[in-house]
Design a protein around this motif. Structure first.
Motif, PDB file in Angstrom:
ATOM      1  N   SER A   1       0.843  -1.197   0.000  1.00  0.00           N
ATOM      2  CA  SER A   1       0.000   0.000   0.000  1.00  0.00           C
ATOM      3  C   SER A   1       0.875   1.243   0.000  1.00  0.00           C
ATOM      4  O   SER A   1       2.072   1.182   0.270  1.00  0.00           O
ATOM      5  N   GLY A   2       0.263   2.377  -0.258  1.00  0.00           N
ATOM      6  CA  GLY A   2       0.991   3.640  -0.253  1.00  0.00           C
ATOM      7  C   GLY A   2       1.580   3.955   1.110  1.00  0.00           C
ATOM      8  O   GLY A   2       2.707   4.446   1.223  1.00  0.00           O
ATOM      9  N   LEU A   3       0.830   3.664   2.159  1.00  0.00           N
ATOM     10  CA  LEU A   3       1.310   3.941   3.511  1.00  0.00           C
ATOM     11  C   LEU A   3       2.554   3.116   3.829  1.00  0.00           C
ATOM     12  O   LEU A   3       3.517   3.637   4.383  1.00  0.00           O
ATOM     13  N   LYS A   4       2.566   1.855   3.436  1.00  0.00           N
ATOM     14  CA  LYS A   4       3.738   1.010   3.673  1.00  0.00           C
ATOM     15  C   LYS A   4       4.954   1.548   2.929  1.00  0.00           C
ATOM     16  O   LYS A   4       6.066   1.535   3.448  1.00  0.00           O
ATOM     17  N   ASP A  19      -3.924  15.597   2.111  1.00  0.00           N
ATOM     18  CA  ASP A  19      -5.325  15.980   2.193  1.00  0.00           C
ATOM     19  C   ASP A  19      -5.898  15.332   3.453  1.00  0.00           C
ATOM     20  O   ASP A  19      -5.452  14.267   3.867  1.00  0.00           O
ATOM     21  N   LEU A  20      -6.852  15.978   4.065  1.00  0.00           N
ATOM     22  CA  LEU A  20      -7.510  15.380   5.230  1.00  0.00           C
ATOM     23  C   LEU A  20      -8.462  14.267   4.830  1.00  0.00           C
ATOM     24  O   LEU A  20      -8.620  13.284   5.546  1.00  0.00           O
ATOM     25  N   MET A  25      -8.346   5.885   4.501  1.00  0.00           N
ATOM     26  CA  MET A  25      -7.767   6.394   5.743  1.00  0.00           C
ATOM     27  C   MET A  25      -7.716   7.909   5.680  1.00  0.00           C
ATOM     28  O   MET A  25      -7.345   8.473   4.658  1.00  0.00           O
ATOM     29  N   SER A  26      -8.063   8.570   6.770  1.00  0.00           N
ATOM     30  CA  SER A  26      -8.006  10.035   6.769  1.00  0.00           C
ATOM     31  C   SER A  26      -6.547  10.490   6.810  1.00  0.00           C
ATOM     32  O   SER A  26      -5.660   9.740   7.226  1.00  0.00           O
ATOM     33  N   GLY A  27      -6.322  11.714   6.410  1.00  0.00           N
ATOM     34  CA  GLY A  27      -4.979  12.275   6.466  1.00  0.00           C
ATOM     35  C   GLY A  27      -4.444  12.320   7.881  1.00  0.00           C
ATOM     36  O   GLY A  27      -3.257  12.085   8.117  1.00  0.00           O
ATOM     37  N   MET A  28      -5.308  12.583   8.859  1.00  0.00           N
ATOM     38  CA  MET A  28      -4.881  12.622  10.256  1.00  0.00           C
ATOM     39  C   MET A  28      -4.531  11.214  10.746  1.00  0.00           C
ATOM     40  O   MET A  28      -3.559  11.036  11.480  1.00  0.00           O
ATOM     41  N   ASP A  29      -5.300  10.212  10.341  1.00  0.00           N
ATOM     42  CA  ASP A  29      -4.982   8.832  10.725  1.00  0.00           C
ATOM     43  C   ASP A  29      -3.627   8.413  10.138  1.00  0.00           C
ATOM     44  O   ASP A  29      -2.815   7.784  10.827  1.00  0.00           O
ATOM     45  N   ALA A  30      -3.386   8.762   8.886  1.00  0.00           N
ATOM     46  CA  ALA A  30      -2.096   8.440   8.254  1.00  0.00           C
ATOM     47  C   ALA A  30      -0.960   9.146   8.990  1.00  0.00           C
ATOM     48  O   ALA A  30       0.102   8.558   9.234  1.00  0.00           O
ATOM     49  N   TYR A  31      -1.179  10.408   9.360  1.00  0.00           N
ATOM     50  CA  TYR A  31      -0.184  11.167  10.132  1.00  0.00           C
ATOM     51  C   TYR A  31       0.125  10.448  11.444  1.00  0.00           C
ATOM     52  O   TYR A  31       1.288  10.290  11.822  1.00  0.00           O
ATOM     53  N   ASN A  32      -0.913  10.006  12.143  1.00  0.00           N
ATOM     54  CA  ASN A  32      -0.715   9.330  13.428  1.00  0.00           C
ATOM     55  C   ASN A  32       0.068   8.033  13.271  1.00  0.00           C
ATOM     56  O   ASN A  32       0.941   7.731  14.093  1.00  0.00           O
ATOM     57  N   MET A  34       2.245   7.287  10.774  1.00  0.00           N
ATOM     58  CA  MET A  34       3.627   7.612  10.407  1.00  0.00           C
ATOM     59  C   MET A  34       4.409   8.190  11.573  1.00  0.00           C
ATOM     60  O   MET A  34       5.605   7.934  11.720  1.00  0.00           O
ATOM     61  N   SER A  35       3.737   8.946  12.423  1.00  0.00           N
ATOM     62  CA  SER A  35       4.411   9.576  13.563  1.00  0.00           C
ATOM     63  C   SER A  35       4.926   8.554  14.561  1.00  0.00           C
ATOM     64  O   SER A  35       5.823   8.852  15.349  1.00  0.00           O
ATOM     65  N   LYS A  36       4.376   7.366  14.553  1.00  0.00           N
ATOM     66  CA  LYS A  36       4.867   6.305  15.440  1.00  0.00           C
ATOM     67  C   LYS A  36       6.270   5.868  15.032  1.00  0.00           C
ATOM     68  O   LYS A  36       7.030   5.376  15.852  1.00  0.00           O
ATOM     69  N   TYR A  37       6.607   6.035  13.753  1.00  0.00           N
ATOM     70  CA  TYR A  37       7.902   5.627  13.237  1.00  0.00           C
ATOM     71  C   TYR A  37       8.917   6.763  13.260  1.00  0.00           C
ATOM     72  O   TYR A  37      10.096   6.538  13.511  1.00  0.00           O
ATOM     73  N   ARG A  38       8.438   7.968  12.969  1.00  0.00           N
ATOM     74  CA  ARG A  38       9.336   9.135  12.921  1.00  0.00           C
ATOM     75  C   ARG A  38       8.495  10.399  12.871  1.00  0.00           C
ATOM     76  O   ARG A  38       7.558  10.485  12.070  1.00  0.00           O
ATOM     77  N   PRO A  39       8.846  11.390  13.695  1.00  0.00           N
ATOM     78  CA  PRO A  39       8.142  12.680  13.566  1.00  0.00           C
ATOM     79  C   PRO A  39       8.367  13.226  12.162  1.00  0.00           C
ATOM     80  O   PRO A  39       9.475  13.154  11.634  1.00  0.00           O
ATOM     81  N   LEU A  40       7.314  13.730  11.548  1.00  0.00           N
ATOM     82  CA  LEU A  40       7.402  14.197  10.170  1.00  0.00           C
ATOM     83  C   LEU A  40       6.646  15.502  10.019  1.00  0.00           C
ATOM     84  O   LEU A  40       5.480  15.594  10.398  1.00  0.00           O
ATOM     85  N   LYS A  41       7.330  16.517   9.515  1.00  0.00           N
ATOM     86  CA  LYS A  41       6.659  17.784   9.253  1.00  0.00           C
ATOM     87  C   LYS A  41       5.549  17.540   8.246  1.00  0.00           C
ATOM     88  O   LYS A  41       5.764  16.906   7.216  1.00  0.00           O
ATOM     89  N   THR A  42       4.359  18.030   8.563  1.00  0.00           N
ATOM     90  CA  THR A  42       3.199  17.773   7.719  1.00  0.00           C
ATOM     91  C   THR A  42       2.378  19.028   7.524  1.00  0.00           C
ATOM     92  O   THR A  42       2.131  19.768   8.482  1.00  0.00           O
ATOM     93  N   ILE A  43       1.961  19.265   6.300  1.00  0.00           N
ATOM     94  CA  ILE A  43       0.999  20.309   5.974  1.00  0.00           C
ATOM     95  C   ILE A  43      -0.254  19.599   5.490  1.00  0.00           C
ATOM     96  O   ILE A  43      -0.198  18.770   4.585  1.00  0.00           O
ATOM     97  N   PHE A  44      -1.363  19.900   6.120  1.00  0.00           N
ATOM     98  CA  PHE A  44      -2.634  19.324   5.704  1.00  0.00           C
ATOM     99  C   PHE A  44      -3.339  20.299   4.775  1.00  0.00           C
ATOM    100  O   PHE A  44      -3.123  21.507   4.841  1.00  0.00           O
TER     101      PHE A  44
END
Length: 85
Positions: A1-4, A19-20, A25-32, A34-44
């Motif tokens: 998948s794209g997330l993987k 995009d939110l 999966m929502s953009g916020m869910d994807a952010y959450n 990914m953040s478990k693996y590494r903090p990532l600057k994100t613009i929604f």
């Protein structure tokens, strides 16, 4: 998948534009996730002013669609120059 694929290459990513509202999966869910693996600057981005306001109140950067290219570039520049993830 794209997330993987993104998780596998997180060390090569400096900033994420998301995009939110997305399928599966929502953009916020994807952010959450990914953040478990590494903090990532994100613009929604969202077509709903209320969502952008809500994100801003919680310390996230967001732009309203449709957005001006210069506005997006300024937001990207600001995020890349910041020390926050």
């Amino acid at each position: 998948s794209g997330l993987k694929a993104v998780i596998a290459t997180l060390n090569d990513i400096d900033l994420r534009l998301s995009d939110l509202t997305m399928p599966n999966m929502s953009g916020m869910d994807a952010y959450n996730v990914m953040s478990k693996y590494r903090p990532l600057k994100t613009i929604f981005m969202s077509g709903y002013q209320e969502e952008v306001f809500w994100l801003g109140q919680r310390g996230f950067k967001a732009v309203v669609k449709p957005f001006d290219t210069n506005e997006l570039l300024a937001t990207i520049r600001e995020m890349l120059n910041s020390h926050d993830a």
